[in-house]
Scaffold this active site. Structure first.
Site, PDB file in Angstrom:
ATOM      1  N   LYS A   6      -0.183  13.806  -4.800  1.00 20.85           N
ATOM      2  CA  LYS A   6       0.514  13.282  -5.770  1.00 20.85           C
ATOM      3  C   LYS A   6      -0.557  12.306  -6.373  1.00 20.85           C
ATOM      4  O   LYS A   6      -0.463  11.151  -5.688  1.00 20.85           O
ATOM      5  CB  LYS A   6       1.796  12.901  -5.910  1.00 20.85           C
TER       6      LYS A   6
ATOM      7  N   GLU B 223      -1.424 -10.436  -3.842  1.00 23.25           N
ATOM      8  CA  GLU B 223      -2.526  -9.610  -4.418  1.00 23.25           C
ATOM      9  C   GLU B 223      -2.228  -9.395  -5.956  1.00 23.25           C
ATOM     10  O   GLU B 223      -1.439  -8.942  -6.393  1.00 23.25           O
ATOM     11  CB  GLU B 223      -2.411  -8.126  -3.979  1.00 23.25           C
TER      12      GLU B 223
END
Length: 506
Positions: A183, A400
């Site tokens: 996916k 992040e």
């Protein structure tokens, strides 16, 4: 755009050797981040498509030939795929650029690395022995530990390096004899779709490679929890990775997670004692932070520089960051492309605003650039940004960002440099710059990160494992450990002269 799309563009789900539209008929427009406009349409799969793909992969593993195909034949197929990637390098590089926003040159390099990965795992699996003999202490006993494919693998890949990250999972999974369902990110699925076509062209049996285009909260979630899946390998953010692990836990399937990073780039003053050393360290700091607009899990987003060097180093870094040429990745002379989506740009803007409110000093960037011939106003561009005088209390330093934002911290002693570099919940990658080879190796040895570069940044070797410590993940990709992720071990104990045991009366 969707109304005029050719029907073949909608058939991007590959199940049991057939290209299909989504069961629901849903589609998704794929946006070019350079101008914010749709340029193609793909199928938008959901849980029903995931179910069909897992069923096909399960049949191919349980009753098909691939798991029992001789190693030499599996390796030969991987090498054919590598040759096809080289043949289609230009087309795939352009597609990667338009889909993900990176420059064409970056796209071409990615395709080269993908081909290298397929060749590496073909060579690795060919060179292996037949198993590890275990000494049972008797000539009448033959005991061996052998490796077998784990089964059906669910491979969930991120949007920043679509084909490269897919190859790090698909190549070892196939080399080990598994079947899989991949996916790709719903934002950047196109080169993964192309790779499935190349696998078919290379002769991979139907049902071994299956693909479902669609979102993570439906397709990815179902793959992670599905009882017919034996392993799930996920690369992406920490929050999504946690959900994958939770979904996989009830079936106790193998889980490999490659998650985020907040990576330190530690520069000692002695690395810059010469003009050449200074220029190299600055150039590599730019490379560390701003390649692919900072949308890299291993980006050197934290510059940790020795205090006496700070002002000189940051001034030159900021001057050069301001000169980076932003634009559409397919345009000549462009060095850095857009962010992948408007949502991602808004996230970056929020981090910069937060940093400035918390006392960071803006030395370069910090805004959207002016439009130009290669930089449409509708594109998702953001200037390479340097934030000075940062500290660990700031969100922009702890979390992040995944964008073109570099923070600057300083240290005075070696111990302080190590403490700052290790003061993160992540532990993916980092770098040390020093002209003192002993000190560089000493500091590298103390860093709690999965990859540490010395006097360099960002190279990786297919032969070396890639992964992190802490919240950067639990799995390993590339290298022998990358192949081992897709295997189970079996102990085969053979008694050549069986005798009664006589434990019980009879």
């Amino acid at each position: 755009m969707a109304d005029s799309a050719d029907s073949t563009a909608r058939a991007t789900i590959h199940v049991g050797g057939e290209w299909l539209a989504a069961v629901s008929g849903a589609t998704r427009e794929i946006i070019d981040p350079a101008d914010g406009l749709p340029f193609t349409v793909v199928a938008e799969g959901d849980e029903k498509d995931a179910e069909a793909a897992v069923a096909a992969a399960r049949r191919a593993f349980d009753t098909g030939d691939w798991p029992r195909t001789p190693v030499a034949e599996r390796a030969a197929l991987l090498r054919r795929v590598a040759d096809l990637l080289v043949r289609d390098r230009e087309q795939l590089g352009l597609l990667e650029s338009r889909d993900a926003g990176k420059t064409v040159e970056e796209g071409r390099v990615d395709i080269d690395c993908v081909a290298d990965a397929f060749r590496y795992f073909a060579d690795l699996v060919t060179a292996e022995g037949a198993g590890r003999v275990v000494d049972a202490g008797s000539a009448d006993i033959h005991s061996v530990v052998v490796s077998e494919p784990v089964g059906v693998c669910a491979l969930i890949t991120p949007w920043n390096y679509p084909l490269l990250q897919a190859s790090w999972k698909i190549a070892p999974a196939l080399a080990a004899g598994n079947t899989f369902v991949v996916k790709p990110s719903e934002l950047t699925p196109l080169t993964t779709v192309a790779l499935i076509g190349l696998l078919t062209e290379a002769g991979l049996p139907a049902g071994v490679a299956n693909l479902v285009t669609g979102p993570g909260h439906t397709v990815g979630a179902r793959l992670a929890e599905h009882p017919g899946v034996d392993l799930v390998s996920f690369t992406g953010g920490l929050a999504s990775g946690t959900k994958v692990a939770q979904a996989a836990a009830p079936t106790v399937k193998k889980v490999a997670l490659e998650l985020g990073g907040k990576n330190p780039n530690v520069v000692f003053a002695d690395a810059c004692a010469t003009r050449e050393g200074f220029d190299t360290a600055v150039d590599q700091a730019l490379n560390a932070a701003f390649v692919h607009s900072g949308q890299v899990c291993s980006a050197g987003a934290r510059l940790i520089v020795e205090e006496p060097l700070r002002e000189r180093f940051v001034a030159e870094l900021a001057r050069r960051a301001a000169r980076i040429r932003l634009g559409r990745g397919t345009a000549d002379g462009v060095e850095c492309g857009p962010l992948v989506s408007e949502q991602q740009r808004a996230k970056v803007e929020a981090y910069v605003a937060s940093a400035l409110a918390e006392g960071a000093v803006l030395r370069a960037g910090g805004k959207r650039p002016e439009p130009s011939a290669v930089r449409p106003a509708t594109g998702y561009f953001y200037e390479p940004t340097v934030l000075d005088q940062c500290h660990r209390g700031m969100r922009v330093v702890r979390e992040e960002v995944f964008g073109p934002v570099l923070t600057v911290e300083t240290f005075r002693t070696e111990d302080e440099a190590v403490a700052l570099a290790n003061d993160t919940e992540y532990g993916l990658a980092g770098a040390v710059w020093s002209a003192d080879a002993g000190k560089a190796r000493r500091v590298a040895g103390r860093l709690r990160h999965g990859t540490v570069w010395i006097n360099d940044y960002h190279p990786y070797l297919p032969q070396a494992e890639w992964g992190g410590f802490g919240r950067s993940g639990t799995g390993r990709e590339l290298g022998p450990a990358g192949l081992a992720e897709y295997r189970e071990t079996k102990h085969v104990y053979q008694n050549l002269a069986p005798k009664p045991v006589r434990w019980f009366a009879g």
